[in-house]
Design a protein around this motif. Structure first.
Motif, short mmCIF file in Angstrom:
data_model
loop_
_atom_site.label_atom_id
_atom_site.label_comp_id
_atom_site.label_asym_id
_atom_site.label_seq_id
_atom_site.Cartn_x
_atom_site.Cartn_y
_atom_site.Cartn_z
N THR A 167 -14.45 3.60 3.71
CA THR A 167 -15.06 4.88 3.39
C THR A 167 -16.29 4.65 2.53
OG1 THR A 167 -12.94 6.05 3.49
CG2 THR A 167 -14.72 7.12 2.27
N LEU A 216 -5.55 3.04 -1.79
CA LEU A 216 -6.88 2.56 -1.46
C LEU A 216 -7.54 2.06 -2.74
CD1 LEU A 216 -8.14 5.50 0.80
CD2 LEU A 216 -6.97 3.41 1.53
N ASP A 272 -11.85 -0.63 -0.29
CA ASP A 272 -11.61 0.29 0.82
C ASP A 272 -12.55 1.50 0.78
OD1 ASP A 272 -9.14 -1.12 1.67
OD2 ASP A 272 -8.37 -0.35 -0.24
N VAL A 273 -13.03 1.80 -0.42
CA VAL A 273 -13.89 2.97 -0.65
C VAL A 273 -15.00 2.53 -1.59
CG1 VAL A 273 -14.00 5.34 -1.49
CG2 VAL A 273 -11.87 4.48 -0.49
N ARG A 308 0.81 -1.21 0.00
CA ARG A 308 0.00 0.00 0.00
C ARG A 308 0.84 1.26 0.00
NH1 ARG A 308 -5.47 -0.58 0.48
NH2 ARG A 308 -6.04 -2.77 0.37
N HIS A 320 -7.34 7.77 5.05
CA HIS A 320 -8.42 6.86 4.69
C HIS A 320 -9.71 7.39 5.33
CE1 HIS A 320 -9.84 2.41 4.20
NE2 HIS A 320 -10.67 3.29 3.64
N SER A 321 -10.34 8.33 4.63
CA SER A 321 -11.55 8.97 5.11
C SER A 321 -12.22 9.65 3.93
CB SER A 321 -11.22 10.02 6.18
OG SER A 321 -10.49 11.09 5.60
#
Length: 391
Positions: free
Chosen positions: A117, A26, A56-57, A14, A253-254
């Motif tokens: 997310t 991500l 992840d999103v 990553r 990561h948001s």
């Protein structure tokens, strides 16, 4: 209770191997549908299924189209011919106010900063003109200006100053967003152009019908999008292999981190699960705006992850051509899982952008016969744009 366990498929590194800037990779899918418009998937389960597929999103982007009670009253003067009018009358079922509010509740429940997310969005859907995803808006908009993009542009400019948007499956709909009609005030927030949608590669979409490449046409109009891949999922399953998805190089990561990365165009599109792509041109990651320069340029590339490690890949560097097609500036054979470095020749003239495309040299993809960039597309990075260069 939904199963939130992550997919156990081996995941790529990553952290970047070509740039130490604090970003992390991500995996995202920013275009999905549910039963709240014309999809078959359950919105109550969608985010959990996408997280379980290793994303992840994820975003839910149900259609907001021409209201069905208006379809019989569309003005033929808004369309070039009867065929275009008939296509406009095929508007899909749209999300409602209640559905919009419910997606916000579901996204809030699924969103876990640092882990997953969840984003609410909608797909502005004019069946003849084109489809556009909108994210990070407080409200949604159906089609208020049939046959024209003016209503969408006004909504984004006047009512939703924080929203981001992008053009979907570009070139599939004949109207092509009014030939990618430019609104200069929105260039910064027009952050995506889908290069992979479902199983398809859109680099050469419409070329067989005498139209320019959507990437060349969109940027020639003055837009500066990042490039992404999406599943455009309409089934009961999410995160399926072989469909498009996006790599996002994010500082956090948001939702805020994803939004910032989209604005910076730190994205690439792919249709390969677990494919990692990062690249720098003279030390700047894709998505950056470069100062004009006349000399040779150093390109460093890291591509690999999972089943692609150890396999031959072709690195293609593209620029806009005078014939409406992407022009291949350089081709380089590389191996997945290894970093590559190559010197690009000094440009013959001013190049508005350069794009790195990764291909499988053993398979032929879409595109005109004889074009050197038609090997099967694995991934496409956002452009490097040149400062003050004409598009």
């Amino acid at each position: 209770m939904e199963d939130h366990r992550q997919d156990q498929t081996p995941r790529p590194e990553r952290a970047s191997r070509v740039l130490d800037d604090g970003t992390r990779l991500l995996f995202a899918d920013l275009h999905n549908h549910t039963m709240l418009s014309d999809g078959a998937g359950d919105p109550e389960r969608a985010f959990a299924l996408m997280r379980g597929a290793g994303l992840d999103v994820a975003a839910l982007t149900d259609h907001a189209s021409i209201p069905h009670h208006q379809l019989d009253y569309l003005d033929p003067a808004d369309y070039p011919d009867e065929e275009a009018l008939a296509l406009a009358r095929m508007a899909p079922h749209s999300i409602t106010d209640e559905g919009w509010a419910r997606v916000e509740e579901l996204a809030e429940a699924a969103d876990v900063p640092g882990e997953f997310t969840a984003v609410r969005g909608f797909e502005w859907t004019e069946p003849w003109l084109g489809h556009a995803n909108v994210w990070f808006s407080s409200g949604y908009l159906g089609v208020t200006t049939p046959g024209r993009v003016g209503g969408l542009h006004a909504f984004l400019e006047d009512e939703e100053p924080q929203a981001l948007f992008g053009y979907n499956h570009p070139g599939r709909e004949p109207g092509r967003f009014g030939d990618f009609q430019l609104e200069p005030s929105l260039v910064r927030r027009m952050v995506t152009l889908e290069m992979f949608n479902r199983y398809d590669d859109y680099l050469f979409e419409g070329v067989d019908r005498g139209r320019p490449s959507p990437l060349v046409a969109c940027t020639a109009a003055g837009w500066r999008p990042g490039l992404i891949g999406v599943s455009d999922e309409h089934s009961r399953s999410y995160g399926l292999r072989g469909k498009g998805r996006t790599g996002v190089w994010a500082r956090e990561h948001s939702r805020a981190g994803v939004r910032e990365a989209l604005l910076a165009r730190r994205t690439y599109g792919t249709r390969e699960v677990g494919l990692r792509l990062d690249a720098t041109l003279d030390g700047e990651r894709f998505g950056a705006t470069l100062a004009p320069g006349g000399g040779a340029r150093e390109l460093r590339v890291d591509v690999g992850g999972g089943e692609h490690d150890g396999r031959p890949v072709q690195l293609q560097v593209l620029a806009p051509g005078d014939d409406g097609l992407p022009r291949v500036v350089a081709l380089h054979d590389a191996v997945g899982g290894e970093t590559a470095a190559l010197d690009l020749p000094a440009p013959a003239g001013r190049e508005p952008w350069l794009v790195l495309r990764v291909a499988d040299p053993s398979r032929r993809g879409a595109g005109p016969s004889g074009h050197p960039g038609t090997a099967w597309g694995l991934a496409c990075a956002s452009p490097w744009y040149q400062e003050d260069a004409p598009a």
